[in-house]
Design an enzyme around this catalytic site. Structure first.
Site, PDB file in Angstrom:
ATOM      1  N   LYS A 207       0.814  -1.213   0.000  1.00 22.75           N
ATOM      2  CA  LYS A 207       0.000   0.000   0.000  1.00 22.75           C
ATOM      3  C   LYS A 207       0.854   1.273   0.000  1.00 22.75           C
ATOM      4  O   LYS A 207       0.358   2.344  -0.366  1.00 22.75           O
ATOM      5  CB  LYS A 207      -0.950  -0.017   1.187  1.00 22.75           C
ATOM      6  CG  LYS A 207      -2.055  -1.066   1.040  1.00 22.75           C
ATOM      7  CD  LYS A 207      -3.155  -0.828   2.049  1.00 22.75           C
ATOM      8  CE  LYS A 207      -3.947  -2.069   2.373  1.00 22.75           C
ATOM      9  NZ  LYS A 207      -4.668  -2.686   1.301  1.00 22.75           N
TER      10      LYS A 207
ATOM     11  N   GLU B 154      -3.143   7.500   7.484  1.00 21.30           N
ATOM     12  CA  GLU B 154      -4.020   8.017   6.431  1.00 21.30           C
ATOM     13  C   GLU B 154      -5.173   8.772   7.062  1.00 21.30           C
ATOM     14  O   GLU B 154      -5.640   8.395   8.139  1.00 21.30           O
ATOM     15  CB  GLU B 154      -4.577   6.807   5.680  1.00 21.30           C
ATOM     16  CG  GLU B 154      -4.716   6.987   4.203  1.00 21.30           C
ATOM     17  CD  GLU B 154      -4.989   5.663   3.521  1.00 21.30           C
ATOM     18  OE1 GLU B 154      -4.078   5.130   2.878  1.00 21.30           O
ATOM     19  OE2 GLU B 154      -6.121   5.155   3.636  1.00 21.30           O
TER      20      GLU B 154
ATOM     21  N   HIS C  46     -14.730  -4.008   7.390  1.00 21.35           N
ATOM     22  CA  HIS C  46     -14.010  -3.526   6.198  1.00 21.35           C
ATOM     23  C   HIS C  46     -14.011  -4.548   5.076  1.00 21.35           C
ATOM     24  O   HIS C  46     -13.199  -4.479   4.165  1.00 21.35           O
ATOM     25  CB  HIS C  46     -12.559  -3.125   6.523  1.00 21.35           C
ATOM     26  CG  HIS C  46     -12.440  -2.081   7.580  1.00 21.35           C
ATOM     27  ND1 HIS C  46     -13.030  -0.851   7.471  1.00 21.35           N
ATOM     28  CD2 HIS C  46     -11.816  -2.088   8.776  1.00 21.35           C
ATOM     29  CE1 HIS C  46     -12.774  -0.146   8.548  1.00 21.35           C
ATOM     30  NE2 HIS C  46     -12.044  -0.875   9.364  1.00 21.35           N
TER      31      HIS C  46
ATOM     32  N   ARG D 174      -5.578  -8.849  -9.482  1.00 24.07           N
ATOM     33  CA  ARG D 174      -6.157 -10.189  -9.654  1.00 24.07           C
ATOM     34  C   ARG D 174      -7.613 -10.033 -10.045  1.00 24.07           C
ATOM     35  O   ARG D 174      -8.135  -8.913 -10.051  1.00 24.07           O
ATOM     36  CB  ARG D 174      -6.077 -10.952  -8.329  1.00 24.07           C
ATOM     37  CG  ARG D 174      -6.761 -10.178  -7.213  1.00 24.07           C
ATOM     38  CD  ARG D 174      -6.839 -10.947  -5.927  1.00 24.07           C
ATOM     39  NE  ARG D 174      -7.002 -10.074  -4.773  1.00 24.07           N
ATOM     40  CZ  ARG D 174      -8.163  -9.628  -4.309  1.00 24.07           C
ATOM     41  NH1 ARG D 174      -9.276  -9.979  -4.902  1.00 24.07           N
ATOM     42  NH2 ARG D 174      -8.218  -8.823  -3.267  1.00 24.07           N
TER      43      ARG D 174
HETATM   44  P1  ADP Z   1     -11.391  -7.070  -1.880  1.00 21.83           P
HETATM   45  O1  ADP Z   1     -12.051  -7.115  -0.533  1.00 21.83           O
HETATM   46  O2  ADP Z   1     -10.126  -6.315  -1.902  1.00 21.83           O
HETATM   47  O3  ADP Z   1     -12.335  -6.784  -3.003  1.00 21.83           O
HETATM   48  P2  ADP Z   1     -11.870  -9.705  -2.445  1.00 21.83           P
HETATM   49  O4  ADP Z   1     -13.108  -9.583  -1.683  1.00 21.83           O
HETATM   50  O5  ADP Z   1     -11.898  -9.957  -3.922  1.00 21.83           O
HETATM   51  O6  ADP Z   1     -10.951  -8.494  -2.184  1.00 21.83           O
HETATM   52  O7  ADP Z   1     -10.914 -10.752  -1.707  1.00 21.83           O
HETATM   53  C1  ADP Z   1     -10.677 -11.996  -2.187  1.00 21.83           C
HETATM   54  C2  ADP Z   1     -10.497 -12.968  -1.067  1.00 21.83           C
HETATM   55  O8  ADP Z   1      -9.160 -12.963  -0.632  1.00 21.83           O
HETATM   56  C3  ADP Z   1     -11.349 -12.648   0.117  1.00 21.83           C
HETATM   57  O9  ADP Z   1     -11.797 -13.848   0.647  1.00 21.83           O
HETATM   58  C4  ADP Z   1     -10.401 -11.929   1.051  1.00 21.83           C
HETATM   59  O10 ADP Z   1     -10.787 -12.140   2.389  1.00 21.83           O
HETATM   60  C5  ADP Z   1      -9.087 -12.605   0.727  1.00 21.83           C
HETATM   61  N1  ADP Z   1      -7.908 -11.758   0.824  1.00 21.83           N
HETATM   62  C6  ADP Z   1      -7.541 -10.768   0.005  1.00 21.83           C
HETATM   63  N2  ADP Z   1      -6.339 -10.269   0.347  1.00 21.83           N
HETATM   64  C7  ADP Z   1      -5.931 -10.979   1.416  1.00 21.83           C
HETATM   65  C8  ADP Z   1      -4.755 -10.973   2.250  1.00 21.83           C
HETATM   66  N3  ADP Z   1      -3.729 -10.156   2.024  1.00 21.83           N
HETATM   67  N4  ADP Z   1      -4.696 -11.837   3.267  1.00 21.83           N
HETATM   68  C9  ADP Z   1      -5.706 -12.694   3.493  1.00 21.83           C
HETATM   69  N5  ADP Z   1      -6.820 -12.756   2.750  1.00 21.83           N
HETATM   70  C10 ADP Z   1      -6.935 -11.925   1.737  1.00 21.83           C
HETATM   71  P1  ADP Z   2      -7.901  -4.107   2.025  1.00 20.39           P
HETATM   72  O1  ADP Z   2      -6.592  -4.385   1.383  1.00 20.39           O
HETATM   73  O2  ADP Z   2      -8.062  -4.774   3.334  1.00 20.39           O
HETATM   74  O3  ADP Z   2      -9.043  -4.325   1.080  1.00 20.39           O
HETATM   75  P2  ADP Z   2      -8.404  -1.230   1.669  1.00 20.39           P
HETATM   76  O4  ADP Z   2      -7.386  -0.166   1.735  1.00 20.39           O
HETATM   77  O5  ADP Z   2      -8.913  -1.584   0.326  1.00 20.39           O
HETATM   78  O6  ADP Z   2      -7.835  -2.532   2.395  1.00 20.39           O
HETATM   79  O7  ADP Z   2      -9.612  -0.823   2.603  1.00 20.39           O
HETATM   80  C1  ADP Z   2     -10.678  -1.663   2.918  1.00 20.39           C
HETATM   81  C2  ADP Z   2     -11.853  -0.843   3.433  1.00 20.39           C
HETATM   82  O8  ADP Z   2     -11.488  -0.059   4.568  1.00 20.39           O
HETATM   83  C3  ADP Z   2     -12.386   0.174   2.448  1.00 20.39           C
HETATM   84  O9  ADP Z   2     -13.312  -0.392   1.553  1.00 20.39           O
HETATM   85  C4  ADP Z   2     -13.043   1.194   3.366  1.00 20.39           C
HETATM   86  O10 ADP Z   2     -14.291   0.755   3.815  1.00 20.39           O
HETATM   87  C5  ADP Z   2     -12.095   1.232   4.551  1.00 20.39           C
HETATM   88  N1  ADP Z   2     -11.058   2.278   4.400  1.00 20.39           N
HETATM   89  C6  ADP Z   2      -9.802   2.113   3.943  1.00 20.39           C
HETATM   90  N2  ADP Z   2      -9.118   3.277   3.941  1.00 20.39           N
HETATM   91  C7  ADP Z   2      -9.971   4.221   4.394  1.00 20.39           C
HETATM   92  C8  ADP Z   2      -9.866   5.630   4.650  1.00 20.39           C
HETATM   93  N3  ADP Z   2      -8.735   6.293   4.460  1.00 20.39           N
HETATM   94  N4  ADP Z   2     -10.965   6.261   5.138  1.00 20.39           N
HETATM   95  C9  ADP Z   2     -12.116   5.598   5.376  1.00 20.39           C
HETATM   96  N5  ADP Z   2     -12.264   4.285   5.171  1.00 20.39           N
HETATM   97  C10 ADP Z   2     -11.221   3.583   4.692  1.00 20.39           C
END
Ligand code: ADP
Ligand code: ADP
Ligand code: MG
Length: 483
Positions: A124, A208, A243, A302
């Site tokens: 990130k 952030e 989240h 992906r």
């Molecule tokens: P996103 O929430 O970013 O859209 P997805 O819902 O497509 O991602 O996630 C795909 C699957 O992989 C989900 O079951 C999510 O919990 C899992 N996943 C994604 N990134 C990770 C990670 N770094 N570690 C563990 N599980 C992950």
């Molecule tokens: P992950 O890799 O776990 O999917 P993300 O950065 O995509 O992490 O964030 C997952 C979720 O967390 C977002 O969909 C949002 O709901 C919340 N989130 C992440 N960053 C922020 C932010 N700066 N402010 C508010 N909500 C956030």
């Protein structure tokens, strides 16, 4: 008339995944005339996806570390079974740059973007720095890891509270903590770092700005190996718990008819994908504030869980295209403008979890029946006797409906949920049923705070629908027999 571009011939594709996505990939291989090689493990010898594969390979062991996460074992399978390409699905090794590099070295195609794109976007901090350089708006805060609590407090003072501490290697909604003030940062900094180190083997944290009442809006990207990058419009994924998304829809009701904003966010995603020489299917995630300003969150290199809703409104099979792109085939799109959308699509993630606590509830399926309205698609891995163990993701299916307008899609989803009978397993179907009838959702007025503010779980009528399809059938039979 547009004709199909020529393909590079039939390939042997290893599907290094399980569950609904493995079945989905196998079907795409079949359409393309490739041989789908599936993987089975001791945890799941009768796995659903195997029915759709042409060949099966055994990976001994039950734990994911021994099987789907075992790079060495998978590389051996690749060699032994003369595999041309590996599709990783989502989760597991899908965003693992070391695995990508090893396949590269072995001369095997990874059905994913190039290794460098995976590496840069997998973190990130590096991805945020690249986005900033490319002129893509990023959430205020740091674009590099902050090593000390004092450093975090200093940044927080500059950008203003509330802030979010976020693991650079995080994923799946884990490794994140909101802090309202300096005390919160002092209390949480070390703990979040430790959790991140334990979960992702990397304790680095970003600071952030916490965007208030935000929307999670993401853009689907597809690119080939020749420098062509296309977008497939946006998805709104703001119905989340912990989240993590549970309901997604396309197009975004928050963007609505604002075509200028839609064009802006989609073109921004393409700009970022081009900056990282993207060459596969991927998603650029943004967070959008109440003021409609949007900021880059992360890029998932992906195929994503929620890709079907985009397929439904654009008519494009993203997995077929992803495989074609990986093998160097032409995608055959004449231009970006050629890609259009129509209608509205909604996805409910069907998870083996308690609908009230929303925590995983492992168990065994004792019955499974469906009776869906027109316009329904169910991508799943359910069969009678399926055992959902704590080792696997609790998501067992994705219920997708598409209607000509959003109201029709919501109406269809209610009917589709009524027609989905999974027995023996606790699922979140009752929660989805409440949300599909809840006024704020029905009007399309919701942010990522929807679940915590509206608390749909408290509206679940426990009497709801525990009627069994089998007891219904027994009643019909009894009537026929005049009992
Ligand atoms: P996103 O929430 O970013 O859209 P997805 O819902 O497509 O991602 O996630 C795909 C699957 O992989 C989900 O079951 C999510 O919990 C899992 N996943 C994604 N990134 C990770 C990670 N770094 N570690 C563990 N599980 C992950
Ligand atoms: P992950 O890799 O776990 O999917 P993300 O950065 O995509 O992490 O964030 C997952 C979720 O967390 C977002 O969909 C949002 O709901 C919340 N989130 C992440 N960053 C922020 C932010 N700066 N402010 C508010 N909500 C956030
Ligand atoms: Mg994300």
């Amino acid at each position: 008339m547009i004709r199909l571009p020529k393909s590079n011939g039939s390939k042997r594709v290893l599907i290094a995944n399980r569950g609904e996505i493995a079945a989905r990939i196998a079907k795409a291989c079949r359409e393309l005339g490739h041989t789908a090689v599936g993987v089975w493990t001791d945890a799941e010898p009768n796995a659903y996806h195997l029915h759709y594969c042409d060949e099966w390979v055994h990976l001994p062991g039950k734990a994911n570390a021994e099987t789907y996460l075992n790079v060495k074992a998978i590389l051996e399978v690749v060699k032994k079974h003369k595999i041309d390409g590996v599709h990783p699905g989502y989760g597991f090794l899908s965003e693992n740059a070391d695995f990508a590099r090893a396949l590269d070295k072995a001369g095997v195609v990874f059905i994913a973007p190039n290794t460098e794109a995976i590496r840069v976007m997998g973190d990130k901090a590096t991805s945020k720095a690249l986005a900033q350089k490319a002129g893509v708006p990023v959430v205020p805060g740091t674009a590099e890891a902050v090593p000390t609590v004092e450093g975090a407090i200093k940044v927080a003072k500059e950008i203003g509270y509330p802030i979010l501490l976020k693991a650079v290697a995080g994923g799946g909604g884990r490794g994140m903590r909101a802090c309202m003030n300096e005390d919160d940062v002092k209390k949480n900094f070390e703990a979040v770092g430790r959790e991140a180190k334990a979960s992702f083997n990397n304790g680095d944290l970003l600071v952030e700005k916490l965007v208030l009442n935000p929307h999670h809006i993401e853009v689907q990207i597809l690119a080939d190996k020749k420098g062509n990058v296309y977008h497939f419009f946006e998805r709104e994924c703001s119905v989340q718990r912990r989240h993590q998304k549970i309901i997604e829809e396309a197009p975004s009701p928050f963007i609505g008819d604002d075509e200028k904003l839609r064009k802006d966010i989609c073109e921004t995603a393409v700009k970022l994908a081009k900056a990282v020489n993207y060459d596969s299917a991927g998603t650029v995630e943004f967070i959008m504030g109440e003021d409609r300003k949007f900021y880059f969150l992360e890029m998932n290199t992906r195929i994503q869980v929620e890709h079907p809703i985009t397929e439904e409104i654009t008519g494009i099979d993203l997995i077929v295209c992803m495989i074609q792109s990986a093998f160097g085939d032409d995608l055959g799109f004449p231009s970006q403008e050629w890609i259009t959308r129509s209608g509205h699509s909604i996805e409910c993630r069907i998870c083996a979890e308690d609908p009230i606590t929303m925590l995983p509830a492992p168990g065994k399926v004792t019955g499974f029946e469906t009776n869906f309205p027109q316009g329904t698609r169910f991508d799943h891995c359910i069969y009678r006797d399926l055992e959902v163990t704590p080792d696997f993701d609790p998501m067992v299916g994705k219920l997708v409906v598409t209607g000509i307008i959003r109201d029709v899609a919501v109406r269809k989803m209610r009917a589709a949920l009524d027609g989905l009978h999974i027995e023996g397993l606790k699922t979140n179907i009752p929660l989805h049923k409440v949300i599909m009838n809840e006024p704020k959702f029905c009007e399309g007025h919701y942010s990522t705070n929807y679940i915590s503010e509206t608390k749909p779980q408290d509206m679940i009528n426990c009497e709801f629908d525990h009627s069994s399809i089998y007891s219904k059938l027994a009643a019909i039979e009894a009537r026929q027999l005049g009992l």
